[in-house]
Design a protein around this motif. Sequence first.
Motif, PDB file in Angstrom:
ATOM      1  N   GLY A  19      42.660  42.729  52.198  1.00 35.49           N
ATOM      2  CA  GLY A  19      42.808  42.789  50.745  1.00 35.49           C
ATOM      3  C   GLY A  19      42.282  44.068  50.139  1.00 35.49           C
ATOM      4  O   GLY A  19      42.448  44.298  48.944  1.00 35.49           O
ATOM      5  N   ILE A  32      44.929  48.705  37.436  1.00 32.16           N
ATOM      6  CA  ILE A  32      43.902  47.842  38.026  1.00 32.16           C
ATOM      7  C   ILE A  32      42.948  47.356  36.935  1.00 32.16           C
ATOM      8  O   ILE A  32      42.502  48.140  36.090  1.00 32.16           O
ATOM      9  CB  ILE A  32      43.105  48.598  39.113  1.00 32.16           C
ATOM     10  CG1 ILE A  32      44.054  49.132  40.184  1.00 32.16           C
ATOM     11  CG2 ILE A  32      42.044  47.690  39.739  1.00 32.16           C
ATOM     12  CD1 ILE A  32      44.839  48.060  40.900  1.00 32.16           C
ATOM     13  N   THR A  33      42.646  46.051  36.971  1.00 32.85           N
ATOM     14  CA  THR A  33      41.656  45.470  36.068  1.00 32.85           C
ATOM     15  C   THR A  33      40.562  44.786  36.886  1.00 32.85           C
ATOM     16  O   THR A  33      40.789  44.366  38.017  1.00 32.85           O
ATOM     17  CB  THR A  33      42.309  44.443  35.127  1.00 32.85           C
ATOM     18  OG1 THR A  33      42.913  43.409  35.923  1.00 32.85           O
ATOM     19  CG2 THR A  33      43.367  45.095  34.254  1.00 32.85           C
ATOM     20  N   MET A  34      39.391  44.698  36.250  1.00 31.97           N
ATOM     21  CA  MET A  34      38.291  43.966  36.876  1.00 31.97           C
ATOM     22  C   MET A  34      37.733  43.000  35.835  1.00 31.97           C
ATOM     23  O   MET A  34      37.326  43.429  34.752  1.00 31.97           O
ATOM     24  CB  MET A  34      37.192  44.919  37.356  1.00 31.97           C
ATOM     25  CG  MET A  34      35.994  44.193  37.994  1.00 31.97           C
ATOM     26  SD  MET A  34      34.699  45.320  38.542  1.00 31.97           S
ATOM     27  CE  MET A  34      35.497  46.133  39.911  1.00 31.97           C
ATOM     28  N   LYS A  49      41.065  48.952  47.007  1.00 28.46           N
ATOM     29  CA  LYS A  49      40.528  48.205  45.871  1.00 28.46           C
ATOM     30  C   LYS A  49      39.469  47.230  46.371  1.00 28.46           C
ATOM     31  O   LYS A  49      39.461  46.843  47.545  1.00 28.46           O
ATOM     32  CB  LYS A  49      41.629  47.458  45.124  1.00 28.46           C
ATOM     33  CG  LYS A  49      42.182  46.237  45.822  1.00 28.46           C
ATOM     34  CD  LYS A  49      43.236  45.567  44.955  1.00 28.46           C
ATOM     35  CE  LYS A  49      43.763  44.277  45.615  1.00 28.46           C
ATOM     36  NZ  LYS A  49      42.743  43.220  45.650  1.00 28.46           N
ATOM     37  N   PRO A  51      38.023  43.959  47.099  1.00 30.59           N
ATOM     38  CA  PRO A  51      38.632  42.634  47.257  1.00 30.59           C
ATOM     39  C   PRO A  51      37.969  41.585  46.347  1.00 30.59           C
ATOM     40  O   PRO A  51      36.776  41.642  46.097  1.00 30.59           O
ATOM     41  CB  PRO A  51      38.386  42.287  48.723  1.00 30.59           C
ATOM     42  CG  PRO A  51      37.589  43.383  49.312  1.00 30.59           C
ATOM     43  CD  PRO A  51      37.351  44.426  48.304  1.00 30.59           C
ATOM     44  N   PHE A  52      38.794  40.691  45.859  1.00 34.95           N
ATOM     45  CA  PHE A  52      38.409  39.559  45.025  1.00 34.95           C
ATOM     46  C   PHE A  52      37.917  39.965  43.623  1.00 34.95           C
ATOM     47  O   PHE A  52      37.810  39.115  42.759  1.00 34.95           O
ATOM     48  CB  PHE A  52      37.299  38.714  45.694  1.00 34.95           C
ATOM     49  CG  PHE A  52      37.642  38.287  47.082  1.00 34.95           C
ATOM     50  CD1 PHE A  52      38.669  37.372  47.313  1.00 34.95           C
ATOM     51  CD2 PHE A  52      36.945  38.792  48.169  1.00 34.95           C
ATOM     52  CE1 PHE A  52      38.968  36.979  48.606  1.00 34.95           C
ATOM     53  CE2 PHE A  52      37.250  38.404  49.448  1.00 34.95           C
ATOM     54  CZ  PHE A  52      38.270  37.502  49.680  1.00 34.95           C
ATOM     55  N   GLU A  54      38.761  43.408  41.949  1.00 34.25           N
ATOM     56  CA  GLU A  54      39.807  44.185  41.289  1.00 34.25           C
ATOM     57  C   GLU A  54      41.158  43.531  41.522  1.00 34.25           C
ATOM     58  O   GLU A  54      41.459  43.083  42.636  1.00 34.25           O
ATOM     59  CB  GLU A  54      39.820  45.624  41.803  1.00 34.25           C
ATOM     60  CG  GLU A  54      38.599  46.430  41.389  1.00 34.25           C
ATOM     61  CD  GLU A  54      38.699  47.869  41.837  1.00 34.25           C
ATOM     62  OE1 GLU A  54      38.082  48.739  41.189  1.00 34.25           O
ATOM     63  OE2 GLU A  54      39.388  48.147  42.832  1.00 34.25           O
ATOM     64  N   GLN A  55      41.945  43.536  40.450  1.00 32.22           N
ATOM     65  CA  GLN A  55      43.271  42.931  40.511  1.00 32.22           C
ATOM     66  C   GLN A  55      44.321  43.944  40.016  1.00 32.22           C
ATOM     67  O   GLN A  55      44.049  44.777  39.140  1.00 32.22           O
ATOM     68  CB  GLN A  55      43.339  41.668  39.639  1.00 32.22           C
ATOM     69  CG  GLN A  55      42.321  40.608  39.988  1.00 32.22           C
ATOM     70  CD  GLN A  55      42.624  39.975  41.360  1.00 32.22           C
ATOM     71  OE1 GLN A  55      43.782  39.882  41.770  1.00 32.22           O
ATOM     72  NE2 GLN A  55      41.573  39.540  42.043  1.00 32.22           N
ATOM     73  N   ILE A  56      45.524  43.845  40.591  1.00 36.07           N
ATOM     74  CA  ILE A  56      46.639  44.663  40.105  1.00 36.07           C
ATOM     75  C   ILE A  56      47.242  43.945  38.898  1.00 36.07           C
ATOM     76  O   ILE A  56      47.908  42.920  39.039  1.00 36.07           O
ATOM     77  CB  ILE A  56      47.702  44.879  41.183  1.00 36.07           C
ATOM     78  CG1 ILE A  56      47.098  45.627  42.380  1.00 36.07           C
ATOM     79  CG2 ILE A  56      48.888  45.665  40.633  1.00 36.07           C
ATOM     80  CD1 ILE A  56      48.077  45.859  43.522  1.00 36.07           C
ATOM     81  N   TYR A  57      46.974  44.475  37.720  1.00 34.15           N
ATOM     82  CA  TYR A  57      47.452  43.838  36.495  1.00 34.15           C
ATOM     83  C   TYR A  57      48.972  44.044  36.324  1.00 34.15           C
ATOM     84  O   TYR A  57      49.692  43.105  35.974  1.00 34.15           O
ATOM     85  CB  TYR A  57      46.699  44.419  35.292  1.00 34.15           C
ATOM     86  CG  TYR A  57      47.230  43.951  33.958  1.00 34.15           C
ATOM     87  CD1 TYR A  57      46.938  42.672  33.492  1.00 34.15           C
ATOM     88  CD2 TYR A  57      48.025  44.789  33.171  1.00 34.15           C
ATOM     89  CE1 TYR A  57      47.424  42.242  32.275  1.00 34.15           C
ATOM     90  CE2 TYR A  57      48.528  44.359  31.952  1.00 34.15           C
ATOM     91  CZ  TYR A  57      48.229  43.082  31.503  1.00 34.15           C
ATOM     92  OH  TYR A  57      48.716  42.652  30.294  1.00 34.15           O
TER      93      TYR A  57
END
Length: 309
Positions: A19, A32-34, A49, A51-52, A54-57
């Motif tokens: 991930g 990317i959002t956190m 990124k 893992p768990f 940071e997310q790909i918005y």
Amino acid sequence: MDFLISYWWLILLALALFGCFVTINQGTIGVITMFGKYQRIMRPGLNFKIPFLEQIYKRVSIQNRSVELEFQAVTIDQANVYFKSMLLYSVINVDEETIKNVAFKFISDKDLMQAMIRTVEGSIRAFVSQKKQAEVLNVRRDIVENVKEQVDITLESWGYHLQDLQINDITFDEAIIQSMSKVVASNNLKAAAENEGQALLITKTKAAEAEGNSIKIAAEAERQAAQLRGQGVALFREEVAKGMSSAAAEMKQANLDTNVILFSMWTEAIKNFAEYGKGNVIFLDGSSEGMEKTMRQIMAMQQMEQPKK
């Protein structure tokens, strides 16, 4: 038991490592959002990124996109105009602030598309409402330039740029189209009549000029012919007088009667009248007094012409 725990830890570690890496395709930018807040952007290629966390918005496309528009506008003289056009737009650049605007200004691409279409349609309607129906077909380029000038300002605040607007078709109501066709046809007939009149005028003018030149040439030729005839008559009279004078002098030296030469010339004149006459009736005095009178007149003419030499 310890073996199973170690096995699960290995699986979790592999998933975490898996991930950590993200692939961003060419022509897109990853946002990317956190914890729901903007964090950073990812460029095309392999990216790391957390893992768990940071997310790909969103994956923002930076490629050119197009949309077709069909809408109606009303001119200042209340004529309905129907437009078919194509809109070409794209993200301004790949700067971070621009990508943030593109990612967060609208909830979805559908909302962006609706706002963009309505903005373009409104700009065209406002421009057309100030023009007459007969002017719309001639201001196609002005419509495009006006829309680009006004809409680009709004689109730039959203992170987009209007690259091109093509107005493919402009139509009117059937009644207006028929009236426009009649106007065009009448204008064509008027132009044809004017051209025909100009051609006829030119033809008549050239014919009159040719006739005038012909008359001038004929008059000049007649004048020269009359002049030559006059010169010929004058020379003839001069030669006749000279001949008569010479013959009279010779006969006088020979002690002969001059009436003989007068009679000879008289008969020669009658012969020429009969040979070259064209049906005209000429009255001649054939008596000796008449011949003598005629010859005296000829001799007098000779004497009048002598001082002119």
